[in-house]
Design a protein around this motif. Structure first.
Motif, PDB file in Angstrom:
ATOM      1  N   LEU A 242       8.558 -12.886   5.109  1.00  0.00           N
ATOM      2  CA  LEU A 242      10.806 -12.994   5.231  1.00  0.00           C
ATOM      3  C   LEU A 242      10.596 -14.643   4.539  1.00  0.00           C
ATOM      4  O   LEU A 242       9.704 -15.172   4.292  1.00  0.00           O
ATOM      5  N   PRO A 243      12.170 -14.726   4.056  1.00  0.00           N
ATOM      6  CA  PRO A 243      12.494 -16.278   3.819  1.00  0.00           C
ATOM      7  C   PRO A 243      11.812 -17.137   4.028  1.00  0.00           C
ATOM      8  O   PRO A 243      11.394 -17.720   5.132  1.00  0.00           O
ATOM      9  N   TYR A 255      20.779 -20.338  11.455  1.00  0.00           N
ATOM     10  CA  TYR A 255      20.001 -18.872  10.182  1.00  0.00           C
ATOM     11  C   TYR A 255      19.132 -19.496   9.302  1.00  0.00           C
ATOM     12  O   TYR A 255      18.120 -18.328   9.242  1.00  0.00           O
ATOM     13  N   GLN A 256      17.736 -20.332  10.145  1.00  0.00           N
ATOM     14  CA  GLN A 256      16.148 -20.299   9.864  1.00  0.00           C
ATOM     15  C   GLN A 256      16.297 -19.171  10.711  1.00  0.00           C
ATOM     16  O   GLN A 256      14.762 -18.513  10.889  1.00  0.00           O
ATOM     17  N   MET A 257      16.108 -18.989  11.710  1.00  0.00           N
ATOM     18  CA  MET A 257      15.135 -17.878  13.204  1.00  0.00           C
ATOM     19  C   MET A 257      15.702 -16.760  12.702  1.00  0.00           C
ATOM     20  O   MET A 257      15.008 -15.590  12.943  1.00  0.00           O
ATOM     21  N   THR A 258      16.923 -16.568  12.095  1.00  0.00           N
ATOM     22  CA  THR A 258      17.283 -14.607  12.288  1.00  0.00           C
ATOM     23  C   THR A 258      16.505 -14.206  10.886  1.00  0.00           C
ATOM     24  O   THR A 258      16.907 -13.450  10.407  1.00  0.00           O
ATOM     25  N   HIS A 259      16.578 -15.186  10.156  1.00  0.00           N
ATOM     26  CA  HIS A 259      15.919 -14.882   8.500  1.00  0.00           C
ATOM     27  C   HIS A 259      14.575 -15.267   8.344  1.00  0.00           C
ATOM     28  O   HIS A 259      13.843 -14.528   7.775  1.00  0.00           O
ATOM     29  N   GLY A 260      13.844 -15.777   8.785  1.00  0.00           N
ATOM     30  CA  GLY A 260      12.818 -15.998   9.003  1.00  0.00           C
ATOM     31  C   GLY A 260      11.412 -15.584  10.278  1.00  0.00           C
ATOM     32  O   GLY A 260      10.295 -16.235  10.410  1.00  0.00           O
ATOM     33  N   VAL A 261      12.228 -14.718  11.117  1.00  0.00           N
ATOM     34  CA  VAL A 261      11.071 -13.814  12.092  1.00  0.00           C
ATOM     35  C   VAL A 261      11.908 -12.836  12.321  1.00  0.00           C
ATOM     36  O   VAL A 261      12.954 -12.143  12.178  1.00  0.00           O
ATOM     37  N   LEU A 262      11.046 -11.925  12.798  1.00  0.00           N
ATOM     38  CA  LEU A 262      11.067 -10.748  12.560  1.00  0.00           C
ATOM     39  C   LEU A 262      10.457  -9.509  13.832  1.00  0.00           C
ATOM     40  O   LEU A 262       9.222 -10.400  14.686  1.00  0.00           O
ATOM     41  N   ASN A 263      11.171  -8.584  14.393  1.00  0.00           N
ATOM     42  CA  ASN A 263      10.492  -8.272  15.501  1.00  0.00           C
ATOM     43  C   ASN A 263       9.685  -6.630  15.422  1.00  0.00           C
ATOM     44  O   ASN A 263       9.863  -6.202  13.998  1.00  0.00           O
ATOM     45  N   LEU A 264       8.830  -6.049  16.459  1.00  0.00           N
ATOM     46  CA  LEU A 264       7.863  -5.452  16.339  1.00  0.00           C
ATOM     47  C   LEU A 264       8.316  -4.518  17.438  1.00  0.00           C
ATOM     48  O   LEU A 264       8.378  -5.105  18.106  1.00  0.00           O
ATOM     49  N   PRO A 265       8.383  -3.226  16.956  1.00  0.00           N
ATOM     50  CA  PRO A 265       8.701  -2.134  18.437  1.00  0.00           C
ATOM     51  C   PRO A 265       7.656  -2.366  19.613  1.00  0.00           C
ATOM     52  O   PRO A 265       7.059  -2.884  19.486  1.00  0.00           O
ATOM     53  N   ASN A 280       7.709  -7.119  20.847  1.00  0.00           N
ATOM     54  CA  ASN A 280       9.876  -6.191  20.396  1.00  0.00           C
ATOM     55  C   ASN A 280      10.555  -7.701  20.724  1.00  0.00           C
ATOM     56  O   ASN A 280      12.014  -6.862  20.504  1.00  0.00           O
ATOM     57  N   CYS A 281       9.969  -8.754  20.721  1.00  0.00           N
ATOM     58  CA  CYS A 281      11.487  -9.559  21.840  1.00  0.00           C
ATOM     59  C   CYS A 281      10.878 -11.503  20.571  1.00  0.00           C
ATOM     60  O   CYS A 281      12.004 -12.220  20.817  1.00  0.00           O
ATOM     61  N   HIS A 282       9.893 -11.520  19.193  1.00  0.00           N
ATOM     62  CA  HIS A 282      10.106 -12.486  18.671  1.00  0.00           C
ATOM     63  C   HIS A 282      11.760 -13.148  18.110  1.00  0.00           C
ATOM     64  O   HIS A 282      11.325 -14.899  18.410  1.00  0.00           O
ATOM     65  N   VAL A 283      11.866 -12.607  17.235  1.00  0.00           N
ATOM     66  CA  VAL A 283      13.533 -13.077  17.412  1.00  0.00           C
ATOM     67  C   VAL A 283      14.046 -14.512  18.310  1.00  0.00           C
ATOM     68  O   VAL A 283      14.929 -15.634  18.233  1.00  0.00           O
ATOM     69  N   GLU A 284      14.847 -13.507  19.509  1.00  0.00           N
ATOM     70  CA  GLU A 284      14.979 -13.854  21.300  1.00  0.00           C
ATOM     71  C   GLU A 284      14.680 -15.124  21.457  1.00  0.00           C
ATOM     72  O   GLU A 284      14.789 -15.919  22.197  1.00  0.00           O
ATOM     73  N   HIS A 285      12.559 -15.074  20.898  1.00  0.00           N
ATOM     74  CA  HIS A 285      11.633 -16.024  22.054  1.00  0.00           C
ATOM     75  C   HIS A 285      11.639 -17.760  20.610  1.00  0.00           C
ATOM     76  O   HIS A 285      12.772 -18.516  21.535  1.00  0.00           O
ATOM     77  N   HIS A 286      11.741 -17.514  19.449  1.00  0.00           N
ATOM     78  CA  HIS A 286      12.218 -18.599  18.431  1.00  0.00           C
ATOM     79  C   HIS A 286      13.443 -18.870  18.911  1.00  0.00           C
ATOM     80  O   HIS A 286      13.984 -20.124  18.165  1.00  0.00           O
ATOM     81  N   LYS A 310      28.206 -11.390  14.097  1.00  0.00           N
ATOM     82  CA  LYS A 310      28.125 -11.995  13.126  1.00  0.00           C
ATOM     83  C   LYS A 310      27.929 -11.772  11.436  1.00  0.00           C
ATOM     84  O   LYS A 310      27.442 -12.501  11.249  1.00  0.00           O
ATOM     85  N   LYS A 311      27.433 -10.462  11.774  1.00  0.00           N
ATOM     86  CA  LYS A 311      26.837 -10.271  10.223  1.00  0.00           C
ATOM     87  C   LYS A 311      25.272 -11.430   9.301  1.00  0.00           C
ATOM     88  O   LYS A 311      25.027 -11.373   8.671  1.00  0.00           O
ATOM     89  N   LEU A 312      24.844 -11.556  10.693  1.00  0.00           N
ATOM     90  CA  LEU A 312      23.803 -12.019  10.445  1.00  0.00           C
ATOM     91  C   LEU A 312      22.486 -10.956  10.317  1.00  0.00           C
ATOM     92  O   LEU A 312      22.762 -10.755  11.309  1.00  0.00           O
ATOM     93  N   PRO A 313      20.965 -11.714   9.935  1.00  0.00           N
ATOM     94  CA  PRO A 313      19.751  -9.736   9.916  1.00  0.00           C
ATOM     95  C   PRO A 313      19.748 -10.686  11.700  1.00  0.00           C
ATOM     96  O   PRO A 313      19.197 -10.965  12.606  1.00  0.00           O
TER      97      PRO A 313
END
Length: 347
Positions: A242-243, A255-265, A280-286, A310-313
């Motif tokens: 990831l970025p 911006y850092q967390m939404t671009h640099g973190v990914l959730n698994l199903p 599955n909640c790694h984005v929320e956790h970060h 908000k058009k954030l990833p």
């Protein structure tokens, strides 16, 4: 004489203010949900899962004392699952202080889960995870999961064989992390790590009836390595590739967390053993590392909806998809340094 301010600097300042306001607005939404939630939702469910893992251990030791293949295999499976829940989910929640509202109890649980159960040093574990990985997520050389890169290993060995040595490597690495700590901390950590390892060994000999030390040690290794492959996979899948960001020029937190973190199903097995915050909640956790696994799951719809509005990833991908990516792009992602993307320098 007036100050000369370039349009680029003004735009950069406006962007920074906007990102900060987005994070504050999202935080208010999440905190409102947390305040409206019961203790059972905030901590009780996760504490119950951990308690259940400990309660299955007596049955596992007794099953391992039977000579039939099926009961013995069931005992190994129960012990492996319980060990994963305690040492992955338990240590992760304890390191964030998510098991108790009391700071004193939080420190106790961190030492218990990380040192006694996880065979690592609590101080170094918290330092590496909380103060480095979370504070500097995907910042090159600081929080980019680079500790899991072993570039001299072929991809098949790294992805499918080397993780099995994690139970052996962990206490050895812990010894190296004791350098610079006080004598009291060194003695405490060594005593508690040995206590945790010896307790399992003693129970296998005296309760399960293992006749030799080699058999008991092999059983310990198998149980402790049972979930090592997905453990290492999850650690690299959710950040590497990831970025990445420069240590000197990095974006605001949201911006850092939404671009640099990914959730698994959702995955029933890994949700229980590793916890929602690691799967599955790694984005929320970060974004909100103080939340328990269950609370991360509860605020997930709020966070995902807000970020998309908000058009954030809001990045998600499947386990098999990430595994294929790392297998085919192993040299690029794991051997060579990750490229600095166009996101570097966004303020």
């Amino acid at each position: 004489m007036g100050n000369d301010v370039s349009p680029g600097k003004v735009q950069g300042k406006q962007s920074a203010v906007e990102q900060e306001s987005l994070m504050m607005e999202l935080t208010r939404l999440v905190q409102k949900t947390v305040k409206e939630s019961s203790w059972w939702e905030r901590r009780g469910i996760d504490c119950t899962i951990l308690a259940a893992a400990f309660l299955t251990l007596p049955a596992a030791f007794l099953l391992l004392s039977l000579n039939q293949i099926l009961p013995f295999a069931l005992g190994m499976l129960l012990m492996g699952v319980a060990h994963a829940i305690i040492t992955v989910k338990g240590t992760h929640l304890a390191s964030h202080g998510a098991l108790s509202e009391s700071q004193a109890w939080g420190e106790f649980w961190a030492i218990f889960f990380i040192e006694v159960c996880g065979s690592f040093t609590a101080r170094a574990g918290v330092q590496a995870h909380i103060k480095m990985h979370h504070a500097h997520t995907n910042v090159i050389g600081l929080g980019d999961s680079s500790t899991w890169k072993i570039p001299f290993l072929p991809r098949s060995v790294y992805l499918f064989i080397a993780p099995l040595a994690v139970p052996i490597i962990t206490p050895l690495v812990a010894l190296g992390q004791l350098k610079g700590q006080s004598l009291a901390q060194v003695i405490r950590t060594m005593f508690l790590v040995i206590l945790g390892l010896y307790s399992q060994y003693w129970l296998l000999i005296h309760v399960s009836g293992f006749q030799s030390a080699h058999a008991a040690l092999l059983c310990m290794l198998v149980c402790r390595a049972m979930f090592s492959l997905p453990y290492i996979h999850v650690n690299i899948f959710q950040h590497i590739g990831l970025p990445m960001f420069s240590p000197t020029r990095r974006p605001k937190r949201i911006y850092q967390m939404t671009h640099g973190v990914l959730n698994l199903p959702r995955n029933p097995l890994l949700d229980w053993t590793f916890g929602h915050s690691l799967i599955n909640c790694h984005v929320e956790h970060h974004l909100f590392p103080f939340l328990s696994d269950n609370m991360c799951l509860k605020v997930k719809p709020i966070v995902s909806r807000y970020l998309k509005e908000k058009k954030l990833p809001y990045q998600e991908d499947s386990y098999l998809s990430r595994l294929r990516l790392f297998f085919h792009k192993y040299q690029e992602l794991m051997v060579y340094a990750p490229p600095i993307t166009e996101l570097v320098g966004v303020q």
